[in-house]
Design an enzyme around this catalytic site. Structure first.
Site, PDB file in Angstrom:
ATOM      1  N   GLY A   1       0.846  -1.191   0.000  1.00 22.48           N
ATOM      2  CA  GLY A   1       0.000   0.000   0.000  1.00 22.48           C
ATOM      3  C   GLY A   1       0.875   1.232   0.000  1.00 22.48           C
ATOM      4  O   GLY A   1       2.052   1.152   0.351  1.00 22.48           O
TER       5      GLY A   1
ATOM      6  N   CYS B   1       5.498  -5.791   1.286  1.00 25.92           N
ATOM      7  CA  CYS B   1       5.805  -4.363   1.333  1.00 25.92           C
ATOM      8  C   CYS B   1       5.123  -3.703   2.544  1.00 25.92           C
ATOM      9  O   CYS B   1       5.485  -3.996   3.681  1.00 25.92           O
ATOM     10  CB  CYS B   1       5.415  -3.724   0.000  1.00 25.92           C
ATOM     11  SG  CYS B   1       6.176  -2.138  -0.283  1.00 25.92           S
ATOM     12  N   TYR B   2       4.108  -2.874   2.353  1.00 28.65           N
ATOM     13  CA  TYR B   2       3.447  -2.257   3.509  1.00 28.65           C
ATOM     14  C   TYR B   2       2.969  -3.330   4.490  1.00 28.65           C
ATOM     15  O   TYR B   2       3.059  -3.169   5.707  1.00 28.65           O
ATOM     16  CB  TYR B   2       2.262  -1.398   3.046  1.00 28.65           C
ATOM     17  CG  TYR B   2       1.494  -0.759   4.197  1.00 28.65           C
ATOM     18  CD1 TYR B   2       1.825   0.514   4.648  1.00 28.65           C
ATOM     19  CD2 TYR B   2       0.457  -1.440   4.839  1.00 28.65           C
ATOM     20  CE1 TYR B   2       1.143   1.091   5.715  1.00 28.65           C
ATOM     21  CE2 TYR B   2      -0.228  -0.875   5.900  1.00 28.65           C
ATOM     22  CZ  TYR B   2       0.114   0.391   6.332  1.00 28.65           C
ATOM     23  OH  TYR B   2      -0.559   0.957   7.387  1.00 28.65           O
TER      24      TYR B   2
ATOM     25  N   HIS C   1       7.813  -7.196  -4.447  1.00 31.81           N
ATOM     26  CA  HIS C   1       6.473  -7.612  -4.902  1.00 31.81           C
ATOM     27  C   HIS C   1       6.558  -8.926  -5.681  1.00 31.81           C
ATOM     28  O   HIS C   1       6.854  -8.914  -6.880  1.00 31.81           O
ATOM     29  CB  HIS C   1       5.862  -6.515  -5.766  1.00 31.81           C
ATOM     30  CG  HIS C   1       5.458  -5.326  -4.958  1.00 31.81           C
ATOM     31  ND1 HIS C   1       4.218  -5.202  -4.379  1.00 31.81           N
ATOM     32  CD2 HIS C   1       6.166  -4.248  -4.572  1.00 31.81           C
ATOM     33  CE1 HIS C   1       4.164  -4.086  -3.690  1.00 31.81           C
ATOM     34  NE2 HIS C   1       5.337  -3.479  -3.788  1.00 31.81           N
TER      35      HIS C   1
ATOM     36  N   GLU D   1       4.166 -10.661  -6.692  1.00 30.22           N
ATOM     37  CA  GLU D   1       2.997 -10.852  -7.559  1.00 30.22           C
ATOM     38  C   GLU D   1       3.172 -10.266  -8.958  1.00 30.22           C
ATOM     39  O   GLU D   1       2.408 -10.595  -9.861  1.00 30.22           O
ATOM     40  CB  GLU D   1       1.748 -10.250  -6.886  1.00 30.22           C
ATOM     41  CG  GLU D   1       1.699  -8.721  -6.782  1.00 30.22           C
ATOM     42  CD  GLU D   1       2.441  -8.152  -5.560  1.00 30.22           C
ATOM     43  OE1 GLU D   1       3.311  -8.860  -5.016  1.00 30.22           O
ATOM     44  OE2 GLU D   1       2.161  -7.007  -5.176  1.00 30.22           O
TER      45      GLU D   1
ATOM     46  N   ASP E   1     -19.612 -13.311 -20.200  1.00 32.64           N
ATOM     47  CA  ASP E   1     -20.120 -13.349 -18.824  1.00 32.64           C
ATOM     48  C   ASP E   1     -21.565 -13.834 -18.764  1.00 32.64           C
ATOM     49  O   ASP E   1     -21.899 -14.758 -18.010  1.00 32.64           O
ATOM     50  CB  ASP E   1     -20.024 -11.970 -18.157  1.00 32.64           C
ATOM     51  CG  ASP E   1     -18.620 -11.415 -18.219  1.00 32.64           C
ATOM     52  OD1 ASP E   1     -17.695 -12.210 -18.431  1.00 32.64           O
ATOM     53  OD2 ASP E   1     -18.454 -10.192 -18.074  1.00 32.64           O
TER      54      ASP E   1
ATOM     55  N   LYS F   1     -12.287 -12.723 -14.830  1.00 28.89           N
ATOM     56  CA  LYS F   1     -12.664 -12.975 -16.227  1.00 28.89           C
ATOM     57  C   LYS F   1     -12.013 -14.240 -16.800  1.00 28.89           C
ATOM     58  O   LYS F   1     -12.668 -15.033 -17.462  1.00 28.89           O
ATOM     59  CB  LYS F   1     -12.243 -11.761 -17.061  1.00 28.89           C
ATOM     60  CG  LYS F   1     -12.748 -11.771 -18.466  1.00 28.89           C
ATOM     61  CD  LYS F   1     -14.087 -11.110 -18.523  1.00 28.89           C
ATOM     62  CE  LYS F   1     -14.612 -10.963 -19.917  1.00 28.89           C
ATOM     63  NZ  LYS F   1     -15.868 -10.189 -19.901  1.00 28.89           N
TER      64      LYS F   1
END
Ligand code: XMP
Length: 520
Positions: free
Chosen positions: A61, A88-89, A175, A177, A234, A376
């Site tokens: 964050g 991180c945060y 990070h 991710e 969808d 999705k």
């Protein structure tokens, strides 16, 4: 967020502490075969206790842990006995909460850096001693909480990866991710498998059975469902799940607003009525829409007219199923995630989006949303699993207002027909050339600009058409995509020769931002 169910899979709770990467973290975890949910700090403890919790991720964050108003989840989250990964945060908050010290760095660290890993254990099992990671931080943990160990360091960050409580609590300053951390997926998989001891056997199609059961429970033995089917992925996948749940007590309504692509309505009828034997009502409302659009040129006004008319038509049709108390919708997870706004403030409305799902609350029907926990790409996977054709499942996004926002200026039946032809030529040429893969969208736009041309010996004075081809990951940002020049040439030649009313073809080379993908 739906209530916990006994059939909920064991999963990870991601606490959003303001990063823009929360959904990316969730996607990575699910790709690694583990169910996960996202929540905000205020709801985290309650949710963690309610779900079958297998682990916790505290996201990054933009705030500083020592500044006022920074996100502060409950400390009890660290005492639930499950594996925790602070990113991180999230790491800084965890370390501070447990008695460590966090300080501002002398210089911000942003970008790729090489990290030395002390030993191939925990998060780093199977990884080399030096590995590239993506850093983005202005603060860092200076003093570790008691009992914590450092596993990795970089030149600017001594405690790049730490663990505590015998390897149950992990914190990383980088990070894992993002794709800029090349071995990040393995680190996440190690966290899930080795720290949290999760089996990694969750698959998106395993959600189908659970959703079918949920729908059945909600609508009971006799309940009927009405669903707006657009032919997009969808609503199509939602239709398949609902049909599985209630059979012919599902009534799908497809509204032909006269702004569809060439052959679209027929394709929907073939797939859903003929092949899957859905109770499908096709409403030809094109005259009605086009009459309402006569003389309207302002983009927002057009969107409003189309959205409003859709609601009216749908409402009228739905009342024919007077016993239906339920309204099916293809809402996806990104639309329902509660998140901490990373940069605060409200976002300006650039375009008022309209989806088939955008129905008014006063319809007095109960919502059934079988996709509301899915991303999705997972919906696409489920679509394939349920037998929908690749053409449908991998379809490019098509806006609710259809060709209405691709005809700049007034929408008339003639202009719709012109654009349908041009768009058909363009899309089929791109697909035939094998260039569609990797493109987010490719479509034609009709411009209200007349220019002089010459065909044979005769002067022409007709409209121009723009080719819009973009690459994008989520539609939020996009790059204009390069097509082979011969292909562009062939599309242009065919459109000018075969479509009456167009004598010039131009290529749109605008990325988003500053442009938007659609022209209106
Ligand atoms: P823009 O034009 O805002 O589009 O860059 C971003 C993505 O959203 C799609 N889009 C819509 N989708 N209803 C939708 O369901 C809409 O009203 C709408 N407007 C734009 C667009 O096609 C692109 O993929």
């Amino acid at each position: 967020m739906s209530d916990p169910q006994p059939t909920d899979p064991r999963g990870v709770l991601i606490v959003d502490l303001g990063t823009q990467y929360t959904q990316l973290i969730a996607r990575r975890i699910r790709e690694a075969g583990t169910w996960c949910e996202i929540t905000i700090p205020e709801h985290a403890l309650e949710r963690a206790r309610a779900m079958d919790l297998g682990g916790l991720v505290l996201s990054g964050g933009p705030a500083s842990v020592y500044s006022e108003g920074s996100p502060r989840p409950s400390r009890e989250l660290l005492e639930l006995g499950v594996g925790v990964l602070g990113i991180c945060y999230g790491m800084q908050w965890m370390c501070q909460e447990l008695g460590g010290k966090v300080r501002a760095c002398d210089r911000r660290e942003y970008g790729r850096t090489t990290m030395e890993v002390g030993g191939a254990e925990g998060l780093f099992e199977g990884l080399p001693g030096a590995t590239d990671v993506w850093m983005s931080h202005g603060d860092r943990v200076e003093t570790l909480p008691q009992g914590f160990l450092t596993h990795a360091s970089s030149s600017n960050c001594e405690h790049a990866a730490v663990s505590g409580d015998g390897g149950r609590l992990w914190g990383v300053q980088f990070h894992p991710e993002v794709t800029h951390t090349p071995r990040g997926c393995e680190m996440i998989a190690n966290f899930l498998g080795r720290v949290c001891r999760l089996p990694g056997d969750w698959r998106s199609d395993s959600i189908v059975g659970r959703e079918v059961a949920r729908v059945r429970e909600k609508v009971g033995e006799t309940g009927e469902i009405v669903l707006g089917l657009s032919g997009g992925v969808d609503s199509s996948v939602a239709a398949m799940i609902l049909r599985e749940a209630v059979g012919d007590r599902l009534h799908a309504i497809f509204v032909d607003n006269g702004l569809l692509r060439k052959g679209e309505r027929e394709a929907v009828e073939r797939t859903f009525r003929d092949r899957f034997q859905l109770d499908l009502t096709v409403v030809d409302a094109s005259e009605r829409f086009l009459a309402k659009l006569a003389g309207v040129t302002d983009p927002e006004r057009k969107r409003k007219v189309i959205g409003h008319e859709f609601i009216e038509v749908f409402r009228e049709e739905a009342t024919r199923f007077c016993d239906a108390r339920f309204l099916g919708q293809g809402t996806l997870y990104p639309d329902v995630i509660e998140s901490v706004a990373a940069h605060g403030g409200s976002t300006a409305v650039i375009k008022s989006h309209h989806n088939v799902g955008g129905l008014p609350e006063d319809m007095d029907m109960e919502l059934i949303e079988p996709l509301r926990e899915l991303f999705k790409d997972e919906v696409r996977e489920i679509g394939r699993f349920l037998g929908l054709d690749a053409v449908l499942v991998d379809r490019q996004p098509f806006p609710g207002p259809g060709l209405g926002v691709r005809i700049v200026g007034e929408v008339t039946p003639e202009r719709v027909a012109t654009l349908q032809e041009a768009d058909h030529i363009m899309t089929s040429e791109i697909e035939a050339a094998g260039e569609a893969e990797g493109l987010w969208q490719y479509f034609a736009v009709l411009l209200p600009i007349k220019s002089v041309g010459v065909m044979g010996d005769a002067r022409t004075y007709e409209d121009a058409c723009a080719l819009r081809v973009v690459k994008s990951l989520d539609g939020m940002t996009a790059d204009w995509a390069h097509l082979p020049p011969e292909l562009v040439g062939r599309i242009s030649n065919r459109i000018i020769n075969e479509v009456r009313g167009i004598n010039r073809v131009v290529l749109d080379v605008t990325s988003k931002p500053p442009g938007t993908i659609e022209w209106e």
